[in-house]
Design an enzyme around this catalytic site. Sequence first.
Site, mmCIF file in Angstrom:
data_model
loop_
_atom_site.group_PDB
_atom_site.id
_atom_site.type_symbol
_atom_site.label_atom_id
_atom_site.label_comp_id
_atom_site.label_asym_id
_atom_site.label_seq_id
_atom_site.Cartn_x
_atom_site.Cartn_y
_atom_site.Cartn_z
ATOM 1 N N THR A 20 24.271 63.783 63.769
ATOM 2 C CA THR A 20 23.766 65.090 64.220
ATOM 3 C C THR A 20 23.570 65.125 65.729
ATOM 4 O O THR A 20 23.675 66.177 66.349
ATOM 5 C CB THR A 20 22.431 65.397 63.499
ATOM 6 O OG1 THR A 20 22.706 65.502 62.110
ATOM 7 C CG2 THR A 20 21.800 66.674 63.969
ATOM 8 N N TYR A 32 25.473 73.244 60.499
ATOM 9 C CA TYR A 32 26.132 72.568 61.608
ATOM 10 C C TYR A 32 27.075 71.508 61.077
ATOM 11 O O TYR A 32 27.005 71.105 59.925
ATOM 12 C CB TYR A 32 25.117 71.925 62.572
ATOM 13 C CG TYR A 32 24.411 70.720 62.000
ATOM 14 C CD1 TYR A 32 23.278 70.861 61.214
ATOM 15 C CD2 TYR A 32 24.893 69.437 62.246
ATOM 16 C CE1 TYR A 32 22.637 69.752 60.683
ATOM 17 C CE2 TYR A 32 24.249 68.319 61.721
ATOM 18 C CZ TYR A 32 23.123 68.491 60.943
ATOM 19 O OH TYR A 32 22.502 67.394 60.414
ATOM 20 N N THR A 98 21.149 59.974 61.566
ATOM 21 C CA THR A 98 19.850 59.422 61.164
ATOM 22 C C THR A 98 19.777 59.057 59.670
ATOM 23 O O THR A 98 18.910 58.284 59.270
ATOM 24 C CB THR A 98 18.710 60.412 61.475
ATOM 25 O OG1 THR A 98 18.945 61.623 60.755
ATOM 26 C CG2 THR A 98 18.606 60.698 62.960
ATOM 27 N N ASP A 99 20.681 59.611 58.864
ATOM 28 C CA ASP A 99 20.551 59.427 57.403
ATOM 29 C C ASP A 99 20.606 57.966 56.975
ATOM 30 O O ASP A 99 19.841 57.538 56.114
ATOM 31 C CB ASP A 99 21.654 60.207 56.662
ATOM 32 C CG ASP A 99 21.426 61.708 56.699
ATOM 33 O OD1 ASP A 99 20.357 62.143 57.159
ATOM 34 O OD2 ASP A 99 22.328 62.444 56.259
ATOM 35 N N LYS A 171 13.679 56.473 57.202
ATOM 36 C CA LYS A 171 13.693 57.933 57.357
ATOM 37 C C LYS A 171 12.867 58.546 56.238
ATOM 38 O O LYS A 171 13.055 58.220 55.066
ATOM 39 C CB LYS A 171 15.138 58.448 57.309
ATOM 40 C CG LYS A 171 15.241 59.937 57.593
ATOM 41 C CD LYS A 171 16.677 60.432 57.735
ATOM 42 C CE LYS A 171 16.663 61.918 58.087
ATOM 43 N NZ LYS A 171 18.004 62.472 58.321
ATOM 44 N N GLU A 321 3.773 41.844 36.975
ATOM 45 C CA GLU A 321 3.880 42.397 35.621
ATOM 46 C C GLU A 321 5.156 41.926 34.933
ATOM 47 O O GLU A 321 5.315 42.049 33.726
ATOM 48 C CB GLU A 321 3.861 43.916 35.675
ATOM 49 C CG GLU A 321 2.502 44.500 36.007
ATOM 50 C CD GLU A 321 2.545 46.015 36.052
ATOM 51 O OE1 GLU A 321 2.652 46.651 34.994
ATOM 52 O OE2 GLU A 321 2.494 46.563 37.171
#
Length: 364
Positions: A20, A32, A98-99, A171, A321
């Site tokens: 981006t 976009y 950024t993903d 993120k 557990e």
Amino acid sequence: MARSSSPALPRVRLLATGGTIAGAQVKGARGYQAAAFSVDALIAAVPQVRELARLDVEQVAAIGSQDMDEFTWRKLAACTSAALTEASIAGVVITHGTDTMEETAFFLNLVVRSEKPVVLVGAMRPATAISADGPMNLYNAVAVAAHPDARGRGVLVVANDEIHFAREITKTNTTQVGTFNSGHRGLAGLVNTGRIHFYAAPVRRHTASSEFSLAAPAAPVSRGSELARDSQASKSRASSLPPQSPTALPRVDIVYGYAGMGRELIDAAVKAGARGLVLAGVGDGNLSAPALAAAAEAAKNGVAIVRSSRTGGGVVERNIEIDDDRLGFIVADELNPQKARVLLMLGLARTREIGALQELFFAY
Ligand code: SIN
């Protein structure tokens, strides 16, 4: 027009991959397209960076980071390592969506062997947006990469005036500029219009002290094919490597846990060829009885099972557990599922031994 830099300034290599930060709005203010602008256009939007460093630029890819893959990771690692071996280069900045930035940052944190700064940077708003965050993020990233105090801290991510460690960052929000969070361990530091304040050092092994390396591929590397593994490592550890293609990191899938989960997704991943599975378990890395039975069966058949958590925080410990010792499971410690996957891929390229793999999760 870009101002020219003084030869006295540090040299920084800028590797661009898209995202981006290089995005342009195509249908009004909301939609976009990522990776629409070249790295030169990004620099032109913030000519002040040339007062911080002399920049060499290289376009490594032009993709949204949802399409980041092992091929591009390897290319990026090779370009980064090559740049850092040049005596005149002070550091590297990588522009990235950024993903999946946290995965790329962690991958590089494990395979790039250098003390010099490597800084990933992105933006939440495209370059053409009202109040785009990319220009300031890029300015700050170059300032960090050029700064001697950034050496020895592993791979860093700069966004929203914050400096994050590759291991800690994740993120946490779909659209907000403050999307990145570094959980329990917190920030590496802050950066305010190029002024840098470091507060912390990384807690685990990274970069120069990492045992992983992608140097000297054993076979030609091409997108869509299996990829080359460190030839040194292949030679010295051939006996412990999985009987899989010698040129790819082993396949590791992530399976997400939920109420009422059956065994089908785990079985499907194993059938599809996964050598390792990261379970994004509920709570403390727990699974429903049918899913647990499928994971136990997979472990018995040699698939490395790592229990992580879908909660977004906390440590998954052994034998709380679930009887990890009996079932032959590995726990992710603090790593979220996507980072646990990166470490398991690299780990499985070296060993299939569960105890040794577990130690990696305590060391990195
Ligand atoms: C991407 O990750 O490439 C798109 C989203 C972003 O960069 O913020």
